[in-house]
Every structure is written in structure tokens, then in C-alpha cells.
Design a protein around this motif. Structure first.
Motif, PDB file in Angstrom:
ATOM      1  N   MET A   1       6.816 -10.692   4.853  1.00 55.34           N
ATOM      2  CA  MET A   1       6.500  -9.604   3.954  1.00 55.34           C
ATOM      3  C   MET A   1       6.037  -8.371   4.711  1.00 55.34           C
ATOM      4  SD  MET A   1       4.806 -10.939   0.580  1.00 55.34           S
ATOM      5  CE  MET A   1       5.762 -11.838  -0.572  1.00 55.34           C
ATOM      6  N   ARG A   2       6.136  -8.431   6.021  1.00 48.70           N
ATOM      7  CA  ARG A   2       5.651  -7.301   6.804  1.00 48.70           C
ATOM      8  C   ARG A   2       6.513  -6.063   6.605  1.00 48.70           C
ATOM      9  NH1 ARG A   2       4.397 -10.690  12.237  1.00 48.70           N
ATOM     10  NH2 ARG A   2       2.541 -11.714  11.453  1.00 48.70           N
ATOM     11  N   VAL A   3       7.814  -6.244   6.510  1.00 55.80           N
ATOM     12  CA  VAL A   3       8.707  -5.103   6.347  1.00 55.80           C
ATOM     13  C   VAL A   3       8.454  -4.424   5.002  1.00 55.80           C
ATOM     14  CG1 VAL A   3      11.115  -4.421   6.158  1.00 55.80           C
ATOM     15  CG2 VAL A   3      10.452  -6.125   7.835  1.00 55.80           C
ATOM     16  N   GLU A   4       8.310  -5.220   3.951  1.00 57.17           N
ATOM     17  CA  GLU A   4       8.065  -4.656   2.634  1.00 57.17           C
ATOM     18  C   GLU A   4       6.716  -3.938   2.585  1.00 57.17           C
ATOM     19  OE1 GLU A   4       8.798  -7.837   3.222  1.00 57.17           O
ATOM     20  OE2 GLU A   4      10.586  -8.367   2.096  1.00 57.17           O
ATOM     21  N   THR A   5       5.699  -4.523   3.209  1.00 61.59           N
ATOM     22  CA  THR A   5       4.381  -3.905   3.227  1.00 61.59           C
ATOM     23  C   THR A   5       4.422  -2.566   3.940  1.00 61.59           C
ATOM     24  OG1 THR A   5       3.371  -6.097   3.249  1.00 61.59           O
ATOM     25  CG2 THR A   5       1.980  -4.253   3.910  1.00 61.59           C
ATOM     26  N   LYS A   6       5.073  -2.532   5.092  1.00 68.30           N
ATOM     27  CA  LYS A   6       5.186  -1.276   5.836  1.00 68.30           C
ATOM     28  C   LYS A   6       5.941  -0.229   5.036  1.00 68.30           C
ATOM     29  CE  LYS A   6       4.927  -3.219  10.463  1.00 68.30           C
ATOM     30  NZ  LYS A   6       5.660  -3.450  11.718  1.00 68.30           N
ATOM     31  N   LEU A   7       7.006  -0.644   4.356  1.00 68.09           N
ATOM     32  CA  LEU A   7       7.792   0.306   3.568  1.00 68.09           C
ATOM     33  C   LEU A   7       6.930   0.984   2.509  1.00 68.09           C
ATOM     34  CD1 LEU A   7      10.579   1.481   2.627  1.00 68.09           C
ATOM     35  CD2 LEU A   7      10.663  -0.465   1.080  1.00 68.09           C
ATOM     36  N   PHE A   8       6.184   0.193   1.759  1.00 67.76           N
ATOM     37  CA  PHE A   8       5.376   0.765   0.693  1.00 67.76           C
ATOM     38  C   PHE A   8       4.210   1.592   1.239  1.00 67.76           C
ATOM     39  CE2 PHE A   8       7.642  -2.306  -1.887  1.00 67.76           C
ATOM     40  CZ  PHE A   8       7.871  -1.568  -3.022  1.00 67.76           C
ATOM     41  N   LEU A   9       3.613   1.165   2.345  1.00 67.02           N
ATOM     42  CA  LEU A   9       2.510   1.939   2.900  1.00 67.02           C
ATOM     43  C   LEU A   9       3.007   3.226   3.551  1.00 67.02           C
ATOM     44  CD1 LEU A   9       0.203  -0.893   4.241  1.00 67.02           C
ATOM     45  CD2 LEU A   9       0.035   0.400   2.112  1.00 67.02           C
ATOM     46  N   TYR A  10       4.217   3.222   4.106  1.00 66.00           N
ATOM     47  CA  TYR A  10       4.799   4.469   4.609  1.00 66.00           C
ATOM     48  C   TYR A  10       5.060   5.439   3.458  1.00 66.00           C
ATOM     49  CZ  TYR A  10       5.646   2.280   9.163  1.00 66.00           C
ATOM     50  OH  TYR A  10       5.491   1.664  10.365  1.00 66.00           O
ATOM     51  N   LEU A  11       5.451   4.911   2.311  1.00 62.98           N
ATOM     52  CA  LEU A  11       5.665   5.776   1.156  1.00 62.98           C
ATOM     53  C   LEU A  11       4.352   6.366   0.649  1.00 62.98           C
ATOM     54  CD1 LEU A  11       8.442   3.794  -0.685  1.00 62.98           C
ATOM     55  CD2 LEU A  11       8.630   6.081   0.253  1.00 62.98           C
ATOM     56  N   VAL A  12       3.252   5.638   0.787  1.00 70.68           N
ATOM     57  CA  VAL A  12       1.941   6.208   0.461  1.00 70.68           C
ATOM     58  C   VAL A  12       1.666   7.363   1.412  1.00 70.68           C
ATOM     59  CG1 VAL A  12      -0.548   5.788   0.450  1.00 70.68           C
ATOM     60  CG2 VAL A  12       0.995   4.089  -0.487  1.00 70.68           C
ATOM     61  N   GLY A  13       1.947   7.140   2.707  1.00 70.53           N
ATOM     62  CA  GLY A  13       1.755   8.192   3.690  1.00 70.53           C
ATOM     63  C   GLY A  13       2.655   9.394   3.468  1.00 70.53           C
ATOM     64  N   PHE A  14       3.738   9.218   2.747  1.00 76.07           N
ATOM     65  CA  PHE A  14       4.606  10.343   2.397  1.00 76.07           C
ATOM     66  C   PHE A  14       4.098  11.073   1.159  1.00 76.07           C
ATOM     67  CE2 PHE A  14       8.110  11.794  -0.323  1.00 76.07           C
ATOM     68  CZ  PHE A  14       8.619  12.808   0.477  1.00 76.07           C
ATOM     69  N   PHE A  15       3.734  10.329   0.127  1.00 76.19           N
ATOM     70  CA  PHE A  15       3.393  10.945  -1.151  1.00 76.19           C
ATOM     71  C   PHE A  15       2.040  11.648  -1.142  1.00 76.19           C
ATOM     72  CE2 PHE A  15       6.869   8.548  -3.054  1.00 76.19           C
ATOM     73  CZ  PHE A  15       7.352   9.492  -3.936  1.00 76.19           C
ATOM     74  N   VAL A  16       1.098  11.193  -0.350  1.00 69.62           N
ATOM     75  CA  VAL A  16      -0.210  11.862  -0.315  1.00 69.62           C
ATOM     76  C   VAL A  16      -0.086  13.285   0.248  1.00 69.62           C
ATOM     77  CG1 VAL A  16      -2.502  11.804   0.740  1.00 69.62           C
ATOM     78  CG2 VAL A  16      -1.566   9.751  -0.325  1.00 69.62           C
ATOM     79  N   PRO A  17       0.564  13.494   1.413  1.00 71.08           N
ATOM     80  CA  PRO A  17       0.724  14.880   1.864  1.00 71.08           C
ATOM     81  C   PRO A  17       1.600  15.725   0.943  1.00 71.08           C
ATOM     82  CG  PRO A  17       1.166  13.380   3.667  1.00 71.08           C
ATOM     83  CD  PRO A  17       1.014  12.570   2.431  1.00 71.08           C
ATOM     84  N   VAL A  18       2.636  15.109   0.365  1.00 76.48           N
ATOM     85  CA  VAL A  18       3.488  15.859  -0.559  1.00 76.48           C
ATOM     86  C   VAL A  18       2.684  16.295  -1.780  1.00 76.48           C
ATOM     87  CG1 VAL A  18       5.448  15.624  -2.139  1.00 76.48           C
ATOM     88  CG2 VAL A  18       5.669  14.886   0.212  1.00 76.48           C
ATOM     89  N   THR A  19       1.779  15.451  -2.245  1.00 76.22           N
ATOM     90  CA  THR A  19       0.919  15.823  -3.372  1.00 76.22           C
ATOM     91  C   THR A  19       0.042  17.030  -3.008  1.00 76.22           C
ATOM     92  OG1 THR A  19       0.859  13.519  -4.095  1.00 76.22           O
ATOM     93  CG2 THR A  19      -0.838  14.980  -4.968  1.00 76.22           C
ATOM     94  N   LEU A  20      -0.539  16.983  -1.825  1.00 76.76           N
ATOM     95  CA  LEU A  20      -1.383  18.100  -1.398  1.00 76.76           C
ATOM     96  C   LEU A  20      -0.565  19.370  -1.203  1.00 76.76           C
ATOM     97  CD1 LEU A  20      -3.678  16.200   1.111  1.00 76.76           C
ATOM     98  CD2 LEU A  20      -4.233  16.983  -1.198  1.00 76.76           C
ATOM     99  N   ILE A  21       0.598  19.252  -0.585  1.00 77.78           N
ATOM    100  CA  ILE A  21       1.455  20.427  -0.393  1.00 77.78           C
ATOM    101  C   ILE A  21       1.870  21.007  -1.735  1.00 77.78           C
ATOM    102  CG2 ILE A  21       3.726  21.162   0.448  1.00 77.78           C
ATOM    103  CD1 ILE A  21       3.320  19.138   2.758  1.00 77.78           C
ATOM    104  N   TYR A  22       2.257  20.154  -2.642  1.00 78.92           N
ATOM    105  CA  TYR A  22       2.666  20.627  -3.969  1.00 78.92           C
ATOM    106  C   TYR A  22       1.500  21.300  -4.692  1.00 78.92           C
ATOM    107  CZ  TYR A  22       4.748  20.626  -8.613  1.00 78.92           C
ATOM    108  OH  TYR A  22       5.233  21.012  -9.831  1.00 78.92           O
ATOM    109  N   GLY A  23       0.328  20.716  -4.571  1.00 83.35           N
ATOM    110  CA  GLY A  23      -0.843  21.302  -5.211  1.00 83.35           C
ATOM    111  C   GLY A  23      -1.170  22.682  -4.656  1.00 83.35           C
TER     112      GLY A  23
END
Length: 133
Positions: A1-23
């Protein structure tokens, strides 16, 4: 499950900065987009956390082994019905339901009735008939 975990946590790392940039881009005047992006980040964080906690409790899967071979994953993956028309009827009733959202509730209700029948048929098709187990 390591690949799936990394995928979802990388997406968190993408969406948090995008949220701030959008804001900052909208000067925090458009709250719907910020909330949608924030909820997306939280959804990926929740899923990544679940996969991380579940992966700690389970043994290493053949997919997680970097030196693994194809034959490591052989075995029974479950019982699947060879040929079934029921998913087609379920998809058709779902299409009628979605069309009912645009056309009228009467069509949605008709599609929902067909969907209930299709789900019941799909659940119980392995218990009787040609493909009974």
C-alpha cells in the motif's frame, strides 16, 4: 500500500499550495473555489492517512516488493461471474436517473426503480441460474 499512500499524500502536497495560490489570486473574495480545493486536500489527506494506517497493519504485498516477480502475486483473486448483462442495465438506469435530474423528477424516479431492480439482480446473480456457485 506504499504506492497508494504516496500517491494520495503527494496530492495533498499539490492541493494545499494550489488552495493558497488560488486564495491569494482571488484576494480571498471567492470562497467556493477555496473551500472546494481545501476539501479536496482534506479528502486526499484522509484517504492517504487511512492507507498509511492500514498498510502498517498488513503484511508486505507482492506489489510493494521492488524485487518482486510476477509469480509472487499468483493465486485466487476471488470469484467473478463470467458473463453478465446486469451491469449494463445498472448503467442504463443510472443514465436515466442522471437525465432525470435535468428533465424532471418523474424520470429520475423511474430510473431509480430500475436501478433498485438492477442492483438486486446483480447482487443475487451468483446464487441462482447459470452462474450459481
Amino acid at each position: 500500500m506504499r504506492v497508494e499512500t504516496k500517491l494520495f499524500l503527494y496530492l495533498v502536497g499539490f492541493f494545499v499550495p494550489v488552495t493558497l495560490i488560488y486564495g491569494f489570486w482571488t484576494k480571498w473574495q471567492e470562497p467556493i473555489g477555496v473551500i472546494a480545493l481545501l476539501l479536496s486536500a482534506l479528502l486526499f489527506a484522509l484517504t492517504g492517512f487511512f492507507l498509511w494506517m492500514t498498510g502498517k497493519k498488513l503484511a508486505l504485498r507482492p506489489e510493494d516488493n521492488t524485487a518482486g516477480e510476477i509469480e509472487d502475486a499468483e493465486g485466487n483473486y476471488g470469484y467473478f461471474v463470467a458473463s453478465s448483462w446486469t451491469p449494463l442495465w445498472l448503467a442504463a438506469s443510472g443514465a436515466v436517473m442522471f437525465a432525470g435530474l435535468a428533465i424532471g423528477w418523474w424520470l429520475f424516479i423511474i430510473g431509480a426503480m430500475f436501478a433498485i431492480v438492477a442492483v438486486c439482480l446483480w447482487v443475487f446473480e451468483s446464487f441462482s441460474g447459470e452462474y450459481s456457485i
